[in-house]
Structure formats: structure tokens, C-alpha cells
Design a protein around this motif. Structure first.
Motif, PDB file in Angstrom:
ATOM      1  N   UNK A 250      -6.189   6.106  -5.855  1.00 18.21           N
ATOM      2  CA  UNK A 250      -5.832   6.037  -4.428  1.00 18.21           C
ATOM      3  C   UNK A 250      -6.848   6.777  -3.583  1.00 18.21           C
ATOM      4  N   UNK A 251      -7.280   7.930  -4.084  1.00 17.30           N
ATOM      5  CA  UNK A 251      -8.247   8.724  -3.322  1.00 17.30           C
ATOM      6  C   UNK A 251      -9.546   7.964  -3.146  1.00 17.30           C
TER       7      UNK A 251
ATOM      8  N   UNK B  27     -11.236   6.656   0.297  1.00 16.43           N
ATOM      9  CA  UNK B  27     -12.612   7.005   0.664  1.00 16.43           C
ATOM     10  C   UNK B  27     -13.365   5.772   1.129  1.00 16.43           C
TER      11      UNK B  27
ATOM     12  N   UNK C 275       0.830  -1.200   0.000  1.00 15.50           N
ATOM     13  CA  UNK C 275       0.000   0.000   0.000  1.00 15.50           C
ATOM     14  C   UNK C 275       0.864   1.249   0.000  1.00 15.50           C
TER      15      UNK C 275
ATOM     16  N   UNK D 269       3.276   2.113  -1.791  1.00 17.14           N
ATOM     17  CA  UNK D 269       3.490   2.675  -3.121  1.00 17.14           C
ATOM     18  C   UNK D 269       2.147   3.149  -3.669  1.00 17.14           C
ATOM     19  N   UNK D 270       2.137   4.360  -4.165  1.00 14.21           N
ATOM     20  CA  UNK D 270       0.864   4.903  -4.629  1.00 14.21           C
ATOM     21  C   UNK D 270       0.603   4.478  -6.061  1.00 14.21           C
ATOM     22  N   UNK D 271      -0.677   4.458  -6.410  1.00 15.08           N
ATOM     23  CA  UNK D 271      -1.040   4.244  -7.805  1.00 15.08           C
ATOM     24  C   UNK D 271      -0.552   5.415  -8.632  1.00 15.08           C
ATOM     25  N   UNK D 272      -0.223   5.082  -9.886  1.00 14.90           N
ATOM     26  CA  UNK D 272       0.190   6.148 -10.788  1.00 14.90           C
ATOM     27  C   UNK D 272      -0.948   7.152 -10.972  1.00 14.90           C
ATOM     28  N   UNK D 273      -2.180   6.640 -11.029  1.00 17.30           N
ATOM     29  CA  UNK D 273      -3.331   7.531 -11.160  1.00 17.30           C
ATOM     30  C   UNK D 273      -3.806   7.872  -9.748  1.00 17.30           C
ATOM     31  N   UNK D 274      -3.583   9.116  -9.328  1.00 18.13           N
ATOM     32  CA  UNK D 274      -3.841   9.471  -7.923  1.00 18.13           C
ATOM     33  C   UNK D 274      -5.305   9.332  -7.530  1.00 18.13           C
ATOM     34  N   UNK D 275      -6.201   9.602  -8.449  1.00 22.83           N
ATOM     35  CA  UNK D 275      -7.612   9.571  -8.067  1.00 22.83           C
ATOM     36  C   UNK D 275      -8.032   8.164  -7.646  1.00 22.83           C
TER      37      UNK D 275
ATOM     38  N   UNK E 239      -9.978   4.703  -3.214  1.00 23.35           N
ATOM     39  CA  UNK E 239      -9.796   3.578  -2.285  1.00 23.35           C
ATOM     40  C   UNK E 239      -9.768   4.080  -0.847  1.00 23.35           C
TER      41      UNK E 239
ATOM     42  N   UNK F 243      -5.805  -4.747  -4.915  1.00 24.02           N
ATOM     43  CA  UNK F 243      -6.888  -3.768  -5.030  1.00 24.02           C
ATOM     44  C   UNK F 243      -8.224  -4.477  -5.124  1.00 24.02           C
TER      45      UNK F 243
END
Lengths: 435, 274, 235
Positions: free
Chosen positions: C15-16, C20, C5, C7-13, C18, C85
């Protein structure tokens, strides 16, 4: 939720003032129009020059396509021809002179008569003999025949208006007396002009009115055949090797560079090469289309190799891979797929190379095709001349009549070159990019 | 932690042993290294491709999956600077042995490329070319039947039945690709290699090709390189993940996409790279 | 694999979204926990108003479950999740369902409290808050394990269900004995029995959540028999 920083706004046109913007747009339009104009005027200039050159040549040449002849009534005697129809050694010259003299019975002076007879072409007796033989073989009876006899080149030029009577007699070849007679003959309606088939059916000659381009055209034709036959296979095979098989190393690079350099070598050098190697070293027959073909094929070989390589390179890798992918060998993929697709490009390059070769004269001068060759060559080993060389020779000749003939020959040569280039363009357009 | 360290019999991890499944290995790569001049493109890859299965090779751009694919039918031979070490066996025979004819090999291991590349000839000629040059048929009617069968198996026959003599390049992209597949099938290969076959196609054409792959796998072994992980997930039974020239993980597709062993694999398939 | 977890996803939204989801579930969890606390207080302090309040508040948690459901559908459709995910999103659905059931049981507890408050106090009533305290602890622990992805904590919580079962069995025996001694207390004791059962069921749901967390982190199901005392045999 969104923790991203909004990006700094980039500069945009919409924030400039309207006036500023309008001025900028106006300036740009003016600049674009100016740019177009430059291109347009360059094109117009080029076309104007071309039109000028062509019309100049055409204006000088069109009279060459007509020849002036005199109608003579000649008495045929069966004693002239034997029973098998072979022409006996009758004095055809005498016959003609008799007929001519008969037109002007008042002329008795020997010198004057000589002048009179010199109005007729030197080749007229031979033409008459050929005609009589033909007619006799057609089982005509004895009697009089009307023969159209070729006039001499001075008479011909006078009648075409190239020699005028305004110049003093000493400065022209045609004498006042002759002028009078010609006018008289014209008045009598015995002189008419016809299409100059001699130009297209006769070989070269010292007498302008008897000179034609047949020998040169045939020589050029043989030359093109030999050049094509030598340069095309060698050029295409070299290009295939260089493009498909040669490893990419220094040696291959050097070969490529040298081939490109060969394309830049002046054509005279190839002539010297031909002289030294083919004529002196290998003792090929001088002035033959064979030798000329060898020399010119060396000349256009780099062009063909370059064009063929470009055409081969243009065939996409995907086609080759597709062929290899289903188990075709390299040779099969080249022969069945790559080469057929590259052929339009190769043909275009070859035709352009041949057109170039057709117009070459300098290297051929070196190997002797500048000789005065009268007979039309029959085999590839017979001495021959080519059209550009013929033009050069005629341009060099002193006789007035050769001027228009030179121009006519140039027109014919240009016609061939334009035709070949047009074919090359049509081939390219029709077969372009079939993949 | 003891629960997670138990060896799950369904899980396959690389680095130690080979496969534990009972499927036969059609192609077996052992310690394969590929060099382009100085560049080490494929590093010590050991992988099995099973019979009548679809194996997907996935990984980011430049990871070597296409290079590896091209090793399987020796297409890398066409590149001068390419050097291959290690062994790749087809049914047990090393395909890089000196006595193996690469041209004949390619009739057993066929290839379909990324951009559809039919020959600029008629549809019939495209498919007939292979059987003809290999002398697979002895009469015109036999050749025709081979062509028609291949077109049918590629799912193209109904669409082109009435215009077999039209040019191959007059077809749409998806049809061209199916034509290329028909062309590859016509020489009856045992393995079909597909290098991103759908990347130039729209979704409907892609779906048709995927359906075709589903049907073909019963008779052929298929290896497919794809950029789309969803496609790999949809069509393959085994998936191998490549990264920077190395084989990171290979396993059942379901396992790779629900619970991959290697965190690099997980990072790639969940979009955490970069 | 545990630190995936980080490491963030390349697409930030992604992560946002998830985050949420996790936050919504955590919120549900804390609400369920406080519902249980309030319900037990209503029993101990015989506060019927509090009990009614708990019953009314149950709808909030139901709405949150709907919200989680919506988020999960959206993520599945739009993100095509795989591996961790996918597990994260799928168990989100399961955990929110378990939490909703826990809240339901808490509300049931409150309903019975209202009834119990009409009746005279019985002695074994003290057993219920004891069980409830354990349940609260388990809920808190499992929620922490979820948010922090703590596999050890999840497994420990999973094992503690045994404690809950023991407590239930002993309270059950106590109530039966009490009912046999004084039949006037049967009504009250029966209610208490049901309440104890509810709390025991809460414990089971917490165990479910612990199993889901294990599946999220390890990708496999928790093996072994679920630690369950044979309730019926020992009754």
C-alpha cells in the motif's frame, strides 16, 4: 513513511550477568549428567539381572548335555536273531548282566549283585536289542561286540559330582559299594561321557537318564503350526475389516475395546474355556495339539489383531488414495498395496505372539497337556505335551537327575524364544518403511 | 455509471445464466451441496468444466475447492460422513446416479494428488498397475508400449529410460509427481483432476509440470486446484474462485485477473483479504 | 468495486508503495499545472525572465517521469500485481507520460513567449490566456479525479475537450482574419497560432488522462467517439 510502532523488546539472555549465566549453565550440565547417569544405571541393573539369571540357568544345565556310558563286551549269538533279522526274544537283560558280572567276578552276594546291576540303566536292554538288530541287518558275524551302555541316573549323577560321597550313606541313593565299583570302572577306563543325544531323541520317561525333550518339542512344533494356522488368517482378516471396512460407530468402538480387553485376560482363563467348550462341549481329543492350538490361538488373537491394525494404520492414506484414484476397487487397493506394505508389521506381531504362545503352560495344563506322554505325537490329534509343560513336570519330579534336565529344557526353550524374537526384529528392520 | 453497467459480451457473471461460450461442457455441476456430518462444506455450486481446457479452482484455505474437486471423481465416497446432493454430469450422465460404478468412473476421471504418492514398486510397475487391473492390454509387449508412451507423455521417459525397474520412491519430488501423472494417463482418462500438484515441488519442477499441463490439455480436460494465483494465471483458461464453500465468480482467466466482477474476488487476488 | 481501495493490502508496504506512486504522479501534475500558469503569465505580462525560468524548470518534471517509470518497473517485478492494482500501476505509466507532454507544451509556450515579447503586441493575444485558463481547469479537474478516483469527474472532463476544441477553432479564425488584415502581424500571429495549438494538444492529453482514469476504475476503455470537432473542416 512507516507508521508502524516498533515492537517492545522481548527478554533475552544476553542481558543477564555473566556470573549468573555461568552458574545457570553449570547447573544445567550437572543436571544433564545426572539424568544420563540414571538411565545408564537402570540399563546396567537390568543387564546385570539378565546376565545373572542366564548364567544361573546355564550353570545348572550344562552338565545335562553329557551322558555317562559304560563299555561292555557282549557276546552275540546268531540264535538271538532270526534269518529275517528280527530280534528274537532273547534275554538282553541277562546278556548285559552277564557282561557286567563278568567285570566284577568277585561279587557273588545276591543283594550286592542287585546293587551292581542297578548301576545300569533300565533302558539298556532295549537299546541293545535295537543295536543288535541294526548290526545283524548289516550282516555282521557272530562274535563279541563292544556296546556303550547307559548308566543309571544315580550313577550318572554321582559321576557328574551332583551326588557326593561325603553325605552319609543313608541320605543318598547311591551306596558305598556302588561308589567303589564306579571308581574301579573309571580307573579301568571303561566309563566315558559323551554328548547326550538321548535328551534330544527320546520322549519323556520316568527314568531320568532315558528322558528326552523330543516329544515336547514335537508337541510344541505342532502346537505352533496349529496356532499359526488358526490365528493368523482370522487375526489379519479381522484387522482388515476393522481398519478398512467397519463404519466408525459405537458398535465398532465397543468391539475394539473388547478386543483390547481380551489381550489382558489371564491365559488360564483361556484354558478353562478350552476345557469347557472344546473338550467337554465339542469332544475334541484330550491333550491333542489341535485343542492346544485352538486355545492358544484365542490367546494370541488379540495381539495379532492389534499388531495388524497398527501396521495397517501405519500405511499412509496417500497410497490408498493413489490406488483408488486410478480406478482400483477397495479390495484391489487393500490386497495389492496396503496389505503387502503392512505385512512386515503384521509378521512381527505374529512372531511375537507365537513366541508368547510357545512359552505358555497354564492354559495347556487345563486342557490336559500335563499328562505324562511318552510317545512323540505323529498327528495333530495325538496326545502331546509341550516344552513349558515338560519343564513344569520335570521340575516337579523327585529324582535328582531331573534338576539338570529341567535346566537344559529351559535353555532349549529360551533358545527358541530368543531365536523367534530375533527373527521378528530382523524382519522389522529389513522391511521397515519402504514407502 | 452507464458505461460500466453495459453488459460486456466477454464477461461472464454467475448467479444468473450459464456460460455463453461455445465450448462443450465436459463436466457440469448443478446445485452441488456437500456436507461433512453437520458441516456445510460446499454451498450450492453450479459450474461447468469445458473440454480440453484447464480450469483452475482458487480460493483461501478451507474454502472447499479441494472438496469440490474430489466430488468430480467421487473420491468423497471414501469418507463416511460425507454427503453430496445436486448433480454432477460427465458428458451428460449423472455420476452420482445409483447405477454408476465409482470405480469405473475413476478410470475416466483420474486424479493427481498434492504430495507425490508413487507406489513403493518399480517405476514400470507403477505405471503398469492401472492398465493391468483394468485389463486394458492383452500382451506383455502391449503393456510395455503403454507404459513407455505414458512416461513419454509425462515428460519422464528420457530421465528414467535406463532404470525402469528402480523403485518409484527413489526419484526426486518433481519426478515422482510426473510419475504419478504418467500413472494417471496410463488408463486413458478423459479428465485429469490435480489437487495442488506443485505445492510440494521446487520452482524448476513446478515449471516442468506446468509445461506438461500445457501439453496435456490438448488431449485431456484438466481441473487444477492451486493455492498459487500466479500458477492459476499461468496455466488455466478458466478460473473459478471459491470462498467459504461458495462459488463466488467463474470466468476466463484473463478477465478474472485483469478485471474481476466480484469485489471479493478482487480482494482475494490482490491480497486485500484479512 | 469503487470502494476497493478502502480495504488495505495485507502487506502494508505494498500500500505504501502504491501511495508513493500516486503521490509522485500528483506532484507531477501540480508542477505541470503551475508550469502552464507561469508560461501564460509570461505571455500576458511580457515577462521573458519568467518564461526562461519555466523552460529551465521543465527538467524537474522529466526527472519525475523517470522516477515514476522506475517505480512502475519495481512494482511490476516485485509485486506481480493483478486486477485493479495492475491497472493502477500501468496507467500510472501512461498518465505520467501525458503529464510530461503537458509540461513540455507549457515549456514550448514559454519559449514562444520569449520570442513574442520581442515583437509588438497583437490584439488576438488575449485569446491565449483564455484557452490556457480552460486548460488549467481541465488539468486541475483531472488530477482531482485521479487522486480521488472520481469516475464522474473524469468523464465530465473527458467531455469538456469539446469546449477546448471550439475555443481553438475560434482563435484560429480570429488569427487568420487578423493576419489577412495586417500582414505585418503574420510573425506574431503565427507564433500565437502555434501556442494555441500547444494548448489544444494539452487538452488532448488531459483527455488521455481522463480515459486512463476511467480504465482504472471501470476496467474498460471509454467507448464512443472522442469528442472532437472536425478542426480542419471548420478552419
Amino acid at each position: 513513511m512507516n507508521s508502524r510502532i516498533p515492537p517492545t523488546p522481548l527478554p533475552s539472555l544476553s542481558i543477564q550477568s555473566t556470573q549468573c549465566l555461568r552458574a545457570r549453565i553449570r547447573r544445567r550440565h550437572v543436571a544433564e549428567r545426572r539424568f544420563r547417569f540414571y538411565g545408564f544405571s537402570a540399563m546396567v541393573l537390568t543387564l546385570a539381572v539378565l546376565v545373572l539369571v542366564f548364567s544361573f540357568i546355564l550353570s545348572k544345565s550344562y552338565t545335562a548335555f553329557q551322558e555317562n556310558v559304560l563299555s561292555l563286551r557282549i557276546a552275540i549269538d546268531s540264535a538271538m536273531i532270526d534269518s529275517k533279522g528280527n530280534p528274537l526274544t532273547a534275554d538282553y537283560r541277562e546278556l548285559i548282566q552277564k557282561a557286567v558280572a563278568g567285570l566284577f567276578p568277585a561279587v557273588t552276594d545276591r543283594h550286592d549283585r542287585h546293587l551292581l546291576f542297578s548301576l545300569i540303566s533300565e533302558g539298556a536292554p532295549y537299546a541293545l536289542r535295537a543295536l543288535v538288530t541294526r548290526q545283524r541287518q548289516q550282516a555282521k558275524r557272530d562274535g563279541n561286540i563292544i556296546v556303550d551302555v547307559l548308566l543309571s541316573d544315580e550313577a550318572d549323577q554321582f559321576l557328574k559330582g551332583h551326588i557326593t560321597a561325603h553325605v552319609s550313606e543313608k541320605e543318598r541313593k547311591i551306596k558305598d559299594l556302588q561308589v567303589t565299583w564306579l571308581k574301579e570302572l573309571q580307573a579301568r577306563g571303561l566309563i566315558h561321557s559323551r554328548f547326550n543325544i538321548t535328551l534330544f531323541t527320546a520322549g519323556d520317561s520316568r527314568e531320568p537318564e532315558l528322558a528326552g525333550i523330543l516329544g515336547a518339542v514335537t508337541g510344541s512344533f505342532y502346537l505352533v503350526i496349529v496356532t499359526l494356522g488358526l490365528s493368523f488368517p482370522v487375526g489379519v482378516a479381522s484387522a482388515v475389516y476393522l481398519e478398512e471396512f467397519a463404519p466408525r460407530n459405537r458398535l465398532t468402538d465397543m468391539i475394539e475395546v473388547n478386543i483390547n480387553n481380551l489381550a489382558a485376560v489371564p491365559s488360564v482363563v483361556f484354558g478353562l474355556l478350552g476345557l469347557a467348550v472344546f473338550l467337554n462341549g465339542l469332544s475334541f481329543p484330550r491333550s491333542a495339539p489341535l485343542v492346544g492350538g485352538f486355545v492358544l490361538s484365542l490367546l494370541i488373537l488379540p495381539t495379532i489383531i492389534l499388531a495388524a491394525r497398527a501396521a495397517l494404520k501405519a500405511v499412509p492414506l496417500s497410497i490408498r488414495e493413489a490406488a483408488l484414484g486410478i480406478g482400483a476397487s477397495k479390495m484391489q487397493s487393500i490386497l495389492h498395496h496396503v496389505l503387502p506394505l503392512a505385512m512386515p508389521g503384521i509378521m512381527t506381531g505374529t512372531i511375537l505372539g507365537l513366541a508368547h504362545a510357545l512359552g505358555e503352560s497354564a492354559p495347556l495344563l487345563m486342557i490336559g497337556m500335563v499328562a505324562f506322554v511318552v510317545d512323540t505325537p505323529v498327528t495333530l490329534l495325538d496326545p502331546a505335551t509341550v516344552l513349558p509343560v515338560q519343564i513344569y513336570l520335570w521340575a516337579d519330579s523327585p529324582e535328582r537327575a531331573f534338576l539338570e534336565k529341567t535346566a537344559a529344557a529351559i535353555v532349549v526353550l529360551l533358545g527358541f524364544l530368543i531365536a523367534m524374537n530375533t527373527i521378528a526384529i530382523m524382519v522389522r528392520i529389513k522391511f521397515e518403511r519402504r514407502w | 455509471m452507464s458505461l460500466s453497467s453495459k453488459k460486456d459480451a466477454q464477461r461472464v457473471s454467475l448467479g444468473d445464466s450459464l456460460l455463453v461460450e461455445t465450448a462443450c461442457a465436459k463436466l457440469a455441476a448443478r446445485n452441488v451441496n456437500v456436507f461433512y456430518g453437520e458441516k456445510h462444506a460446499i454451498k450450492d455450486v453450479t459450474l461447468d468444466i469445458n473440454c480440453n481446457e484447464v480450469t483452475a479452482l482458487i480460493g483461501p484455505s478451507g474454502c472447499g475447492k479441494s472438496t469440490f474437486l474430489r466430488c468430480l471423481n467421487r473420491m468423497n465416497d471414501t469418507i463416511d460422513t460425507c454427503r453430496v446432493t445436486g448433480t454432477i454430469t460427465l458428458d451428460g450422465e449423472n455420476i452420482y446416479a445409483s447405477k454408476v460404478d465409482s470405480v469405473y468412473l475413476r478410470t475416466r476421471v483420474g486424479m493427481v494428488f498434492q504430495k507425490p504418492n508413487p507406489f513403493p514398486k518399480s517405476i514400470f510397475e507403477n505405471v503398469a498397475y492401472g492398465p493391468r487391473i483394468h485389463g486394458l492390454t492383452s500382451s506383455r509387449s502391449e503393456l510395455e508400449s503403454v507404459v513407455l508412451t505414458s512416461l513419454e507423455r509425462a515428460g519422464l521417459l528420457e530421465e528414467v529410460r535406463d532404470r525402469l525397474h528402480a523403485s518409484g520412491i527413489s526419484l526426486s519430488g518433481g519426478q515422482q509427481q510426473r510419475l504419478c501423472i504418467a500413472r494417471a494417463i496410463a488408463v486413458s482418462p478423459e479428465v485429469i483432476l490435480m489437487d495442488e500438484p506443485c505445492s510440494a515441488l521446487d520452482p524448476i519442477a513446478t515449471a516442468k509440470i506446468e509445461e506438461l499441463i500445457d501439453e496435456l490439455q490438448h488431449n485431456f480436460t484438466i481441473v487444477i486446484v492451486t493455492h498459487s494465483m500466479q500458477q492459476a494465471a499461468r496455466v488455466s483458461q478458466r478460473t473459478a474462485f471459491f470462498h467459504l464453500g461458495e462459488l463466488v465468480e467463474c470466468g476466463g482467466t484473463e478477465q478474472i485477473f485483469t478485471n474481476p466482477v466480484n469485489r471479493l474476488t478482487q480482494g482475494y487476488i490482490t491480497g486485500r483479504f484479512g | 468495486m469503487h470502494n476497493m481501495e478502502h480495504t488495505a493490502h495485507t502487506v502494508k508496504s505494498y500500500d505504501e508503495e502504491l501511495a508513493l506512486l500516486v503521490n509522485t504522479i500528483a506532484h507531477m501534475g501540480s508542477l505541470a499545472e503551475s508550469q502552464l500558469t507561469s508560461a501564460v503569465q509570461a505571455v500576458v505580462w511580457r515577462d521573458s525572465d519568467l518564461a526562461n525560468h519555466v523552460v529551465a524548470s521543465d527538467s524537474t518534471i522529466d526527472e519525475l517521469e523517470q522516477e515514476v517509470h522506475k517505480q512502475v518497473m519495481r512494482l511490476l517485478a516485485l509485486r506481480q500485481p493483478v486486477a485493479i492494482d495492475l491497472r493502477n500501476i500501468v496507467i500510472g505509466l501512461k498518465i505520467s507520460s501525458d503529464l510530461e507532454r503537458i509540461a513540455d507544451y507549457a515549456a514550448n509556450l514559454a519559449k514562444r513567449a520569449v520570442v513574442l515579447n520581442q515583437l509588438p503586441t497583437v490584439k488576438p493575444v488575449a485569446g491565449v490566456p483564455r484557452m490556457a485558463r480552460l486548460a488549467q481547469e481541465l488539468i486541475k479537474d483531472v488530477l482531482i479525479a485521479y487522486v480521488e478516483r472520481d469516475e464522474n469527474k473524469a468523464v465530465t472532463t473527458w467531455k469538456r475537450d469539446e469546449e477546448m476544441d471550439e475555443m481553438y477553432i475560434s482563435l484560429f479564425r480570429e488569427l487568420v482574419t487578423y493576419m489577412m488584415e495586417d500582414p505585418r502581424t503574420i510573425t506574431a500571429c503565427t507564433h500565437l497560432m502555434f501556442m494555441a495549438k500547444n494548448i489544444e494538444r494539452i487538452g488532448d492529453h488531459v483527455t488521455n488522462i481522463a480515459e486512463s482514469i476511467h480504465f482504472l476504475i471501470e476496467g474498460t476503455l471509454l467507448r464512443g467517439r472522442r469528442p472532437k470537432q472536425d478542426v480542419l473542416a471548420s478552419a
